[in-house]
Write a protein that holds these residues in place. Structure first.
Motif, mmCIF file in Angstrom:
data_model
loop_
_atom_site.group_PDB
_atom_site.id
_atom_site.type_symbol
_atom_site.label_atom_id
_atom_site.label_comp_id
_atom_site.label_asym_id
_atom_site.label_seq_id
_atom_site.Cartn_x
_atom_site.Cartn_y
_atom_site.Cartn_z
ATOM 1 N N ARG A 222 -3.669 105.201 31.188
ATOM 2 C CA ARG A 222 -5.442 105.304 31.667
ATOM 3 C C ARG A 222 -6.013 104.522 32.840
ATOM 4 O O ARG A 222 -6.742 105.113 33.807
ATOM 5 N N ALA A 223 -5.527 103.492 33.414
ATOM 6 C CA ALA A 223 -5.322 103.092 34.969
ATOM 7 C C ALA A 223 -5.265 103.363 35.618
ATOM 8 O O ALA A 223 -5.819 103.706 36.334
ATOM 9 N N LEU A 224 -4.209 104.411 35.213
ATOM 10 C CA LEU A 224 -4.516 105.843 36.682
ATOM 11 C C LEU A 224 -5.339 106.107 36.969
ATOM 12 O O LEU A 224 -5.907 107.123 38.108
ATOM 13 N N LYS A 225 -5.562 107.013 35.741
ATOM 14 C CA LYS A 225 -7.168 107.938 35.636
ATOM 15 C C LYS A 225 -8.540 107.230 36.494
ATOM 16 O O LYS A 225 -9.435 107.703 36.892
ATOM 17 N N TYR A 226 -8.141 105.972 35.908
ATOM 18 C CA TYR A 226 -9.591 105.101 36.478
ATOM 19 C C TYR A 226 -9.393 105.213 37.797
ATOM 20 O O TYR A 226 -10.143 105.105 38.745
ATOM 21 N N LYS A 227 -8.206 104.351 38.059
ATOM 22 C CA LYS A 227 -7.949 104.728 39.540
ATOM 23 C C LYS A 227 -8.054 105.707 40.409
ATOM 24 O O LYS A 227 -9.035 105.978 41.281
ATOM 25 N N GLU A 228 -8.017 106.901 39.898
ATOM 26 C CA GLU A 228 -8.394 108.061 40.889
ATOM 27 C C GLU A 228 -9.999 108.401 40.574
ATOM 28 O O GLU A 228 -10.332 109.104 42.013
ATOM 29 N N LYS A 229 -10.411 108.964 39.726
ATOM 30 C CA LYS A 229 -11.917 109.097 39.243
ATOM 31 C C LYS A 229 -12.452 107.775 40.627
ATOM 32 O O LYS A 229 -13.967 107.749 40.826
ATOM 33 N N TYR A 230 -12.177 106.492 40.332
ATOM 34 C CA TYR A 230 -12.311 105.115 41.128
ATOM 35 C C TYR A 230 -13.124 105.170 43.165
ATOM 36 O O TYR A 230 -13.513 104.955 43.823
ATOM 37 N N ASP A 231 -11.883 106.241 42.976
ATOM 38 C CA ASP A 231 -10.866 106.171 44.517
ATOM 39 C C ASP A 231 -12.380 107.576 44.888
ATOM 40 O O ASP A 231 -12.675 107.920 46.273
ATOM 41 N N ALA A 232 -11.944 108.605 43.770
ATOM 42 C CA ALA A 232 -12.956 110.017 43.639
ATOM 43 C C ALA A 232 -14.725 109.313 44.527
ATOM 44 O O ALA A 232 -15.545 109.422 45.114
ATOM 45 N N LEU B 206 -12.633 97.834 42.684
ATOM 46 C CA LEU B 206 -11.136 97.950 41.636
ATOM 47 C C LEU B 206 -10.261 96.977 40.840
ATOM 48 O O LEU B 206 -10.202 95.473 41.405
ATOM 49 N N GLN B 207 -10.184 97.343 39.531
ATOM 50 C CA GLN B 207 -10.392 96.067 38.599
ATOM 51 C C GLN B 207 -9.153 97.327 37.989
ATOM 52 O O GLN B 207 -9.429 96.764 36.825
ATOM 53 N N THR B 208 -8.179 97.633 38.496
ATOM 54 C CA THR B 208 -6.971 98.657 38.000
ATOM 55 C C THR B 208 -6.456 97.299 36.449
ATOM 56 O O THR B 208 -5.983 97.783 35.539
ATOM 57 N N GLU B 209 -6.374 96.466 36.953
ATOM 58 C CA GLU B 209 -5.555 95.637 35.709
ATOM 59 C C GLU B 209 -6.452 95.174 34.343
ATOM 60 O O GLU B 209 -5.433 95.046 33.642
ATOM 61 N N ARG C 182 3.451 109.089 38.357
ATOM 62 C CA ARG C 182 4.004 107.938 38.886
ATOM 63 C C ARG C 182 4.982 108.145 40.014
ATOM 64 O O ARG C 182 4.166 108.002 41.380
ATOM 65 N N GLU C 183 5.498 109.165 39.888
ATOM 66 C CA GLU C 183 6.712 109.723 40.611
ATOM 67 C C GLU C 183 6.243 110.440 41.650
ATOM 68 O O GLU C 183 6.184 110.300 42.854
ATOM 69 N N MET C 184 5.462 111.772 41.137
ATOM 70 C CA MET C 184 4.956 111.965 42.547
ATOM 71 C C MET C 184 4.363 111.129 43.665
ATOM 72 O O MET C 184 3.409 111.523 44.835
ATOM 73 N N LYS C 185 3.312 110.419 43.366
ATOM 74 C CA LYS C 185 2.516 109.457 43.762
ATOM 75 C C LYS C 185 3.182 108.526 44.752
ATOM 76 O O LYS C 185 3.076 108.199 45.560
ATOM 77 N N ASN C 186 4.301 108.310 44.310
ATOM 78 C CA ASN C 186 5.384 107.694 44.919
ATOM 79 C C ASN C 186 6.370 108.242 46.299
ATOM 80 O O ASN C 186 6.392 107.923 47.234
ATOM 81 N N THR C 187 6.570 109.668 45.660
ATOM 82 C CA THR C 187 7.002 110.421 46.581
ATOM 83 C C THR C 187 6.100 111.256 47.666
ATOM 84 O O THR C 187 6.636 111.495 48.530
ATOM 85 N N GLY C 188 5.182 111.330 47.065
ATOM 86 C CA GLY C 188 3.760 111.912 47.960
ATOM 87 C C GLY C 188 3.850 113.735 47.831
ATOM 88 O O GLY C 188 3.624 114.816 48.339
ATOM 89 N N SER C 189 4.649 113.539 46.965
ATOM 90 C CA SER C 189 5.755 115.347 46.578
ATOM 91 C C SER C 189 4.041 116.113 45.603
ATOM 92 O O SER C 189 4.505 115.365 44.553
ATOM 93 N N THR C 190 4.331 116.895 45.636
ATOM 94 C CA THR C 190 3.400 118.221 45.147
ATOM 95 C C THR C 190 5.006 119.208 44.501
ATOM 96 O O THR C 190 3.831 120.387 44.788
#
Length: 205
Positions: A8-18, A41-44, A82-90
């Motif tokens: 949920r926090a990850l989705k929040y950050k994605e929406k916040y960034d957009a 931004l208040q992810t925690e 998380r892994e895709m974000k950390n590695t930048g891989s698609t």
């Protein structure tokens, strides 16, 4: 529960960034000063709020098999993202490998670990995207929904052994004594032209 809150926090950050990017673009195109200000931004804080919410639910309702399945799926999705974000891989291979790693760690209540290990031991099946539903391992030629639904399935039999079923037009492919034999049978009955899973849906195949 922790994984669900993190998702949920990850989705929040994605929406916040957009929203942040959209707000910045709006200020640049507006010919006068705007008073609108983005909240920090208040992810925690979001993560803790969802922790509390899920904890309150679990106090009232004991988790059913479907809830555990949803939690495991959410955990898997979170780990892959998380892994895709950390590695930048698609890259499709990286996405597939991350999903396999997540499912190999699933609770035995969701799927027999021996089933997952036996499938993963087959090199051609390692290249397909795995999902778990009602204790059955589903393999797909694509990472998204709808799945390809054309890879044979393995079902444990009450009498012992395993049944391998193909697509609806092929029916039962055979019954074998061990799970290793079952996935070996799956591997030799993959759809024609089957290769590594792709990023996309069945409509992209």
């Amino acid at each position: 529960m922790e994984e669900l809150a993190a998702l949920r926090a990850l989705k929040y950050k994605e929406k916040y960034d957009a929203a942040f990017d959209a707000h910045k673009a709006l200020r640049m195109i507006t010919p006068w000063e705007t008073n609108a200000v983005m909240q920090p931004l208040q992810t925690e804080k979001v993560r803790q709020s969802w922790r509390d919410a899920f904890a309150a639910i679990l106090e009232v309702l004991p988790p059913s098999a479907s809830v555990l399945q949803e939690a495991a799926s959410a955990q898997s999705e979170w780990k892959v993202k998380r892994e895709m974000k950390n590695t930048g891989s698609t890259d499709a291979a990286a996405v597939v490998a991350a999903e396999w790693r997540a499912i190999l760690e699933f609770d035995p209540d969701l799927i027999d670990p021996a089933i997952v290990r036996a499938a993963y031991a087959q090199p051609r099946l390692q290249e397909l995207y795995p999902r778990v539903s009602h204790g059955i391992l589903h393999l797909s030629r694509c990472t998204g929904f709808p799945s390809s639904h054309d890879v044979p399935l393995v079902y444990p039999l009450v009498k012992g052994g395993f049944q391998v079923s193909g697509a609806s037009d092929t029916g039962v492919l055979g019954e074998v004594a061990t799970v290793e034999e079952a996935f070996a049978l799956v591997a030799v009955n993959l759809p024609e032209g089957c290769g590594p899973a792709i990023i996309g849906t069945a409509n992209d195949l």
